[in-house]
Design a protein around this motif. Structure first.
Motif, PDB file in Angstrom:
ATOM      1  N   PHE A 146       0.859  -1.183   0.000  1.00 46.73           N
ATOM      2  CA  PHE A 146       0.000   0.000   0.000  1.00 46.73           C
ATOM      3  C   PHE A 146       0.897   1.235   0.000  1.00 46.73           C
ATOM      4  O   PHE A 146       1.666   1.456   0.938  1.00 46.73           O
ATOM      5  N   ALA A 147       0.803   2.033  -1.056  1.00 47.19           N
ATOM      6  CA  ALA A 147       1.715   3.159  -1.253  1.00 47.19           C
ATOM      7  C   ALA A 147       1.051   4.462  -0.850  1.00 47.19           C
ATOM      8  O   ALA A 147      -0.152   4.666  -1.020  1.00 47.19           O
ATOM      9  N   LEU A 148       1.883   5.383  -0.333  1.00 44.17           N
ATOM     10  CA  LEU A 148       1.408   6.648   0.208  1.00 44.17           C
ATOM     11  C   LEU A 148       1.923   7.826  -0.606  1.00 44.17           C
ATOM     12  O   LEU A 148       2.972   7.755  -1.237  1.00 44.17           O
ATOM     13  N   GLY A 149       1.191   8.924  -0.523  1.00 41.72           N
ATOM     14  CA  GLY A 149       1.702  10.225  -0.921  1.00 41.72           C
ATOM     15  C   GLY A 149       2.076  10.374  -2.369  1.00 41.72           C
ATOM     16  O   GLY A 149       3.156  10.860  -2.682  1.00 41.72           O
ATOM     17  N   VAL A 150       1.198  10.019  -3.306  1.00 37.85           N
ATOM     18  CA  VAL A 150       1.526  10.146  -4.729  1.00 37.85           C
ATOM     19  C   VAL A 150       0.554  11.056  -5.473  1.00 37.85           C
ATOM     20  O   VAL A 150       0.478  11.038  -6.680  1.00 37.85           O
ATOM     21  N   SER A 151      -0.173  11.900  -4.736  1.00 33.63           N
ATOM     22  CA  SER A 151      -1.168  12.739  -5.394  1.00 33.63           C
ATOM     23  C   SER A 151      -0.556  13.936  -6.098  1.00 33.63           C
ATOM     24  O   SER A 151      -1.151  14.509  -6.999  1.00 33.63           O
ATOM     25  N   ALA A 152       0.651  14.357  -5.681  1.00 36.12           N
ATOM     26  CA  ALA A 152       1.280  15.522  -6.297  1.00 36.12           C
ATOM     27  C   ALA A 152       1.629  15.225  -7.752  1.00 36.12           C
ATOM     28  O   ALA A 152       2.106  14.144  -8.088  1.00 36.12           O
ATOM     29  N   SER A 153       1.405  16.209  -8.623  1.00 36.69           N
ATOM     30  CA  SER A 153       1.604  16.006 -10.054  1.00 36.69           C
ATOM     31  C   SER A 153       3.056  15.710 -10.396  1.00 36.69           C
ATOM     32  O   SER A 153       3.353  15.037 -11.379  1.00 36.69           O
ATOM     33  N   LEU A 173      -2.995   4.408  -2.113  1.00 38.43           N
ATOM     34  CA  LEU A 173      -4.117   4.692  -1.236  1.00 38.43           C
ATOM     35  C   LEU A 173      -4.769   6.026  -1.592  1.00 38.43           C
ATOM     36  O   LEU A 173      -4.086   6.950  -2.042  1.00 38.43           O
ATOM     37  N   PRO A 174      -6.081   6.147  -1.372  1.00 36.25           N
ATOM     38  CA  PRO A 174      -6.720   7.462  -1.516  1.00 36.25           C
ATOM     39  C   PRO A 174      -6.093   8.439  -0.522  1.00 36.25           C
ATOM     40  O   PRO A 174      -5.613   8.044   0.541  1.00 36.25           O
ATOM     41  N   GLU A 175      -6.123   9.717  -0.865  1.00 39.75           N
ATOM     42  CA  GLU A 175      -5.492  10.714  -0.020  1.00 39.75           C
ATOM     43  C   GLU A 175      -6.061  10.697   1.397  1.00 39.75           C
ATOM     44  O   GLU A 175      -7.272  10.739   1.601  1.00 39.75           O
ATOM     45  N   ASN A 176      -5.146  10.613   2.380  1.00 41.01           N
ATOM     46  CA  ASN A 176      -5.504  10.672   3.794  1.00 41.01           C
ATOM     47  C   ASN A 176      -6.501   9.590   4.200  1.00 41.01           C
ATOM     48  O   ASN A 176      -7.329   9.797   5.074  1.00 41.01           O
ATOM     49  N   ASP A 177      -6.417   8.432   3.572  1.00 43.49           N
ATOM     50  CA  ASP A 177      -7.373   7.362   3.838  1.00 43.49           C
ATOM     51  C   ASP A 177      -6.615   6.040   3.981  1.00 43.49           C
ATOM     52  O   ASP A 177      -6.105   5.492   3.006  1.00 43.49           O
ATOM     53  N   VAL A 191       6.520  17.044   1.367  1.00 47.22           N
ATOM     54  CA  VAL A 191       5.299  17.764   1.008  1.00 47.22           C
ATOM     55  C   VAL A 191       4.233  16.787   0.545  1.00 47.22           C
ATOM     56  O   VAL A 191       3.053  16.901   0.915  1.00 47.22           O
ATOM     57  N   ARG A 192       4.629  15.804  -0.270  1.00 48.07           N
ATOM     58  CA  ARG A 192       3.669  14.791  -0.708  1.00 48.07           C
ATOM     59  C   ARG A 192       3.034  14.085   0.479  1.00 48.07           C
ATOM     60  O   ARG A 192       1.812  13.904   0.546  1.00 48.07           O
ATOM     61  N   MET A 193       3.863  13.676   1.436  1.00 46.01           N
ATOM     62  CA  MET A 193       3.345  12.942   2.585  1.00 46.01           C
ATOM     63  C   MET A 193       2.459  13.824   3.454  1.00 46.01           C
ATOM     64  O   MET A 193       1.393  13.402   3.901  1.00 46.01           O
ATOM     65  N   TRP A 194       2.905  15.051   3.732  1.00 44.18           N
ATOM     66  CA  TRP A 194       2.118  15.930   4.601  1.00 44.18           C
ATOM     67  C   TRP A 194       0.771  16.272   3.980  1.00 44.18           C
ATOM     68  O   TRP A 194      -0.239  16.348   4.670  1.00 44.18           O
ATOM     69  N   LYS A 195       0.744  16.495   2.651  1.00 43.77           N
ATOM     70  CA  LYS A 195      -0.536  16.770   1.997  1.00 43.77           C
ATOM     71  C   LYS A 195      -1.421  15.533   2.003  1.00 43.77           C
ATOM     72  O   LYS A 195      -2.635  15.619   2.173  1.00 43.77           O
ATOM     73  N   PHE A 196      -0.779  14.364   1.809  1.00 38.43           N
ATOM     74  CA  PHE A 196      -1.543  13.115   1.774  1.00 38.43           C
ATOM     75  C   PHE A 196      -2.204  12.824   3.114  1.00 38.43           C
ATOM     76  O   PHE A 196      -3.361  12.416   3.180  1.00 38.43           O
ATOM     77  N   THR A 197      -1.471  13.024   4.188  1.00 47.21           N
ATOM     78  CA  THR A 197      -1.972  12.662   5.522  1.00 47.21           C
ATOM     79  C   THR A 197      -2.604  13.832   6.272  1.00 47.21           C
ATOM     80  O   THR A 197      -3.162  13.626   7.347  1.00 47.21           O
ATOM     81  N   GLY A 198      -2.517  15.042   5.713  1.00 50.76           N
ATOM     82  CA  GLY A 198      -2.970  16.210   6.465  1.00 50.76           C
ATOM     83  C   GLY A 198      -2.126  16.431   7.698  1.00 50.76           C
ATOM     84  O   GLY A 198      -2.622  16.898   8.729  1.00 50.76           O
ATOM     85  N   GLY A 199      -0.836  16.107   7.600  1.00 48.49           N
ATOM     86  CA  GLY A 199       0.031  16.087   8.774  1.00 48.49           C
ATOM     87  C   GLY A 199       0.707  17.386   9.114  1.00 48.49           C
ATOM     88  O   GLY A 199       1.467  17.439  10.083  1.00 48.49           O
ATOM     89  N   LEU A 200       0.491  18.468   8.337  1.00 49.88           N
ATOM     90  CA  LEU A 200       1.095  19.757   8.666  1.00 49.88           C
ATOM     91  C   LEU A 200       0.011  20.820   8.751  1.00 49.88           C
ATOM     92  O   LEU A 200      -0.884  20.899   7.893  1.00 49.88           O
ATOM     93  N   HIS A 201       0.092  21.642   9.796  1.00 47.73           N
ATOM     94  CA  HIS A 201      -0.866  22.737   9.993  1.00 47.73           C
ATOM     95  C   HIS A 201      -0.101  23.986  10.401  1.00 47.73           C
ATOM     96  O   HIS A 201       0.909  23.907  11.110  1.00 47.73           O
ATOM     97  N   ALA A 202      -0.571  25.118   9.947  1.00 42.12           N
ATOM     98  CA  ALA A 202      -0.013  26.402  10.389  1.00 42.12           C
ATOM     99  C   ALA A 202      -1.038  27.095  11.273  1.00 42.12           C
ATOM    100  O   ALA A 202      -2.240  26.997  11.044  1.00 42.12           O
ATOM    101  N   ALA A 203      -0.556  27.755  12.312  1.00 41.00           N
ATOM    102  CA  ALA A 203      -1.454  28.442  13.243  1.00 41.00           C
ATOM    103  C   ALA A 203      -0.786  29.710  13.754  1.00 41.00           C
ATOM    104  O   ALA A 203       0.439  29.743  13.944  1.00 41.00           O
ATOM    105  N   ILE A 204      -1.582  30.737  13.968  1.00 38.41           N
ATOM    106  CA  ILE A 204      -1.074  31.977  14.551  1.00 38.41           C
ATOM    107  C   ILE A 204      -1.125  31.823  16.067  1.00 38.41           C
ATOM    108  O   ILE A 204      -2.176  31.963  16.696  1.00 38.41           O
ATOM    109  N   GLU A 205      -0.007  31.458  16.629  1.00 37.61           N
ATOM    110  CA  GLU A 205       0.127  31.301  18.074  1.00 37.61           C
ATOM    111  C   GLU A 205       1.595  31.470  18.432  1.00 37.61           C
ATOM    112  O   GLU A 205       2.477  31.330  17.584  1.00 37.61           O
TER     113      GLU A 205
END
Length: 533
Positions: A205-212, A241-245, A489-503
């Protein structure tokens, strides 16, 4: 992609195909553990052979360090034979024979006694360790280290896998791989080894290949699998795998459980945790599954998620720069602990300024290693102590264990390794130049999510930034330009693993704002608790 870049990429993967074909066709012993035992038996004389090779050259880095320490090859030989390798290396470390990680990567000059010591990359080359499959590390903010891995090194790793098969008794169980495709090389190497050991992978099962931009990685991965299959290896093609699934993996594991054949899952830590979480969310029974994980620290929180499904989890410890470092045995069912592979590597520790951190220094003992490394800082922290268990690893002489492992100089979340210095420039130079603020106003922090390691980009209110999403988009765009950044970047976008916040960035144990905060780097300081109120 420019024509020159396309040709370079094609040449790189052509050499990789030749290298993997050579590995698959090379002769191997009837007993796969035999090379491990043989190297363990001869590690002292082989280490001395490598040391003599570099010390015979008056211009070599190690010859200069030994001269500075007032130590000769004869002194080293006597110390190794009378006191053992570990004690001899410990004395060398105290005498100044070591290389810090920043020096190793060429980011800082190597200075001893107030004098800069010139050196070159070829000082580290092992004439016995040349191969075909190329491994490389970042050169974006320092020296780019490229080395080739030979068949002897891969066959040695098969020995470690064979020990794990015997230790856990899972050679007959179905094996499932959950990982990235290329440019990550280890999944292909691992599946070839499993086939040689009579336990081929059932699914990949392969991850993070949605980036063009990932199309050429996808093509190259499929080609290398096709080549292996032509050569008679039972290796599955990657199923994306489907993105983040991660539900498809959990469903397959539940199917295997229903058939009375729970699987062995090989993955990095966060994806394995996401698979377990998907099973819990859907009420799927995957009990009896065994997760073998690496690539990032195995925290108590992630272990708890996997174990709550009725599964077991055991870590491994590998490094691009230093190769295989350790494997867990059945009795290492708590924390993040492995047996040190003492046939090919020796580790020492020294306390760091940050409380609770111990710098690791590594020395290669096997000639088939791509480089000759003596007391080189790994950029990880851990505790080394005697292993008291009776297991397959202890019985071949691996009587030291490495526990409480985490990185203080790299981001390793989700099995991706990014050098600290690459990220610091982004946080302290590029982001302030684009959005305002100054060093200390942006911080990248690893944190435990509900089922994976997540990365938080903190943006101080002092910057005046109004949209964290805009900063996040710019950060990811700049990240993709770094070595290894595109995969991140591929992995973080695939898993939703990076977030930015003003704090506000978190304050460290020493009262300072560090641009990077890694899991395991310490508890919050009192100052940080006050600032958070």
């Amino acid at each position: 992609m420019p024509i020159s870049s396309t040709l370079h990429t094609a040449n790189y993967y052509a050499r990789m195909a030749v290298g993997f074909a050579s590995y698959q066709l090379c002769r191997r012993p009837a007993d796969p553990v035999a090379p491990v035992r043989e190297q363990m038996l001869h590690r002292e004389e082989r280490f001395l052979q490598m040391a003599k090779h570099v010390l015979d050259n008056p211009k070599n880095l190690y010859r200069t360090l030994f001269d500075f320490a007032g130590c000769t090859y004869r002194d080293l030989e006597v110390a190794v034979r009378q006191k053992g390798i570990r004690k001899a290396l410990d004395e060398l470390l105290d005498a100044g024979v070591y290389v810090r990680h920043s020096e190793f990567r060429g980011r800082e000059p190597l200075v001893r006694g107030g004098r800069e010591i010139p050196w070159k990359l070829s000082d580290l080359d092992s004439p016995w360790g040349r191969g075909i499959v190329e491994h490389s590390t970042s050169g974006s903010t320092g020296a780019s280290y490229k080395s080739t891995v030979g068949n002897a090194s891969y066959v040695q790793r098969e020995g470690y896998e064979a020990l794990a098969f015997r230790e856990f008794g899972f050679a007959s169980r179905p094996r499932v791989l959950v990982s990235s495709i290329l440019p990550s090389v280890w999944p292909l190497r691992a599946m070839i080894a499993w086939h040689h050991l009579g336990s081929p992978a059932q699914r990949w099962f392969a991850l993070g290949v949605s980036a063009s931009k990932a199309w050429h990685y996808k093509m190259a991965s499929r080609f290398l699998v096709a080549q292996a299959r032509v050569l008679g290896k039972k290796i599955p093609f990657p199923e994306f795998l489907p993105e983040n699934d991660f539900a498809p993996v959990a469903l397959y594991l539940a199917e295997l459980k229903r058939k009375g054949r729970p699987a062995v899952v090989r993955s990095t830590v966060s994806p394995a945790t996401r698979v377990a979480a998907a099973a819990l969310e859907r009420g799927l029974d995957i009990s009896g599954t065994q997760f073998i994980v690496s690539g990032e620290p195995l925290s108590d929180a992630k272990r708890a998620v996997m174990e709550s499904t009725g599964s077991t989890v055991f870590p491994q410890y590998h490094s691009v720069e230093f190769g295989t470092i350790g494997y867990a045995c059945r009795q290492m069912s708590k924390g993040n602990c492995v047996h040190l592979v003492q046939d090919a590597l020796m580790l020492l520790t020294r306390p760091r300024e940050e409380p609770g951190q111990n710098a690791l220094y590594a020395t290669n003992l096997a000639p088939h290693s791509p480089r000759i490394l003596i007391n080189v800082e790994v950029d990880d922290s851990a505790v080394i102590e005697p292993a008291t268990c009776d297991c397959e690893f202890s019985r071949v002489g691996f009587d030291l264990q490495v526990r409480d492992i985490f990185s203080y100089g790299k981001v390793t979340g989700q099995g991706i390794t990014l050098e600290a210095m690459d990220l610091i420039r982004l946080l302290e130079v590029d982001l302030p130049a684009r959005f305002g603020g100054s060093p200390g106003d942006y911080q990248l922090a690893e944190r435990e999510g509900s089922a994976q390691t997540e990365v938080l980009l903190r943006i101080s209110r002092r910057t005046g930034v109004e949209s964290a999403a805009v900063v996040q988009e710019f950060f990811l765009d700049q990240m993709a330009r770094l070595y290894g950044g595109h995969l991140s970047v591929r992995m973080w976008k695939f898993t939703g693993g990076l977030h930015a916040a003003i704090e506000e960035p978190e304050i460290g144990l020493n009262g300072k704002v560090h641009p990077l905060r890694f899991i395991g780097s310490g508890r919050r300081s009192a100052a940080a608790e006050v600032a958070a109120q």
